[in-house]
Design a protein around this motif. Structure first.
Motif, short mmCIF file in Angstrom:
data_model
loop_
_atom_site.label_atom_id
_atom_site.label_comp_id
_atom_site.label_asym_id
_atom_site.label_seq_id
_atom_site.Cartn_x
_atom_site.Cartn_y
_atom_site.Cartn_z
N ALA A 20 7.44 53.85 -59.17
CA ALA A 20 8.28 53.59 -60.34
C ALA A 20 7.73 52.46 -61.19
O ALA A 20 7.99 52.38 -62.38
CB ALA A 20 9.70 53.28 -59.90
N ASP A 21 6.98 51.54 -60.58
CA ASP A 21 6.42 50.41 -61.31
C ASP A 21 5.25 50.80 -62.20
O ASP A 21 4.93 50.08 -63.13
CB ASP A 21 5.95 49.32 -60.33
CG ASP A 21 7.13 48.67 -59.61
OD1 ASP A 21 8.27 48.78 -60.11
OD2 ASP A 21 6.90 48.06 -58.56
N LYS A 22 4.60 51.91 -61.92
CA LYS A 22 3.44 52.34 -62.70
C LYS A 22 3.88 52.80 -64.08
O LYS A 22 4.94 53.38 -64.25
CB LYS A 22 2.70 53.48 -61.99
CG LYS A 22 2.04 53.04 -60.71
CD LYS A 22 1.26 54.18 -60.09
CE LYS A 22 0.62 53.72 -58.80
NZ LYS A 22 -0.11 54.79 -58.15
N ALA A 23 3.04 52.56 -65.07
CA ALA A 23 3.34 52.97 -66.44
C ALA A 23 3.26 54.48 -66.55
O ALA A 23 2.44 55.12 -65.90
CB ALA A 23 2.36 52.32 -67.40
N MET A 24 4.11 55.03 -67.39
CA MET A 24 4.11 56.48 -67.59
C MET A 24 2.96 56.87 -68.52
O MET A 24 2.63 56.13 -69.44
CB MET A 24 5.44 56.93 -68.20
CG MET A 24 6.60 56.78 -67.26
SD MET A 24 8.17 57.55 -67.73
CE MET A 24 8.21 57.61 -69.47
N THR A 25 2.40 58.04 -68.27
CA THR A 25 1.35 58.56 -69.13
C THR A 25 2.00 59.03 -70.43
O THR A 25 3.21 59.25 -70.48
CB THR A 25 0.63 59.74 -68.47
OG1 THR A 25 1.57 60.83 -68.33
CG2 THR A 25 0.06 59.37 -67.12
#
Length: 102
Positions: A20-25
């Protein structure tokens, strides 16, 4: 046995938090936006599928307004820079390669 089950569940929770912490593409962002718009319009069934398809393809905007992917933006910028420098042949290939790696 219970300890192993707790560890598996804990690993799943930690893994979910990291994901969830990763940025969305850009595609994921577009999917989220289109989904929210379809929900706001209370579309269902085939009507929703059709709307989502058009929205994800960015069909509602004019061709000049379609958003470029980050890679396409970088390519456009590097190409413009190479054009300003009047590079051709191997010099242009080398410049473009180095520019796109940045």
């Amino acid at each position: 046995m219970k300890f192993a089950l707790v560890m598996v569940l804990l690993a799943g929770v930690v893994g979910s938090a990291t994901a969830a912490d990763k940025a969305m593409t850009p595609q994921q962002q577009r999917m989220t936006t289109c989904n929210q718009q379809a929900t706001a319009k209370t579309l269902k069934g085939d009507e929703r599928k059709s709307y989502m398809s058009g929205c994800l393809k960015n069909a509602d905007s004019a061709p000049a307004q379609k958003s470029l992917t980050p890679q396409q933006q970088k390519m456009k910028s590097c190409n413009a820079d190479a054009g300003k420098q009047s590079l051709t042949g191997d010099a242009r290939k080398t410049f473009m390669s180095n520019c796109l790696k940045k």
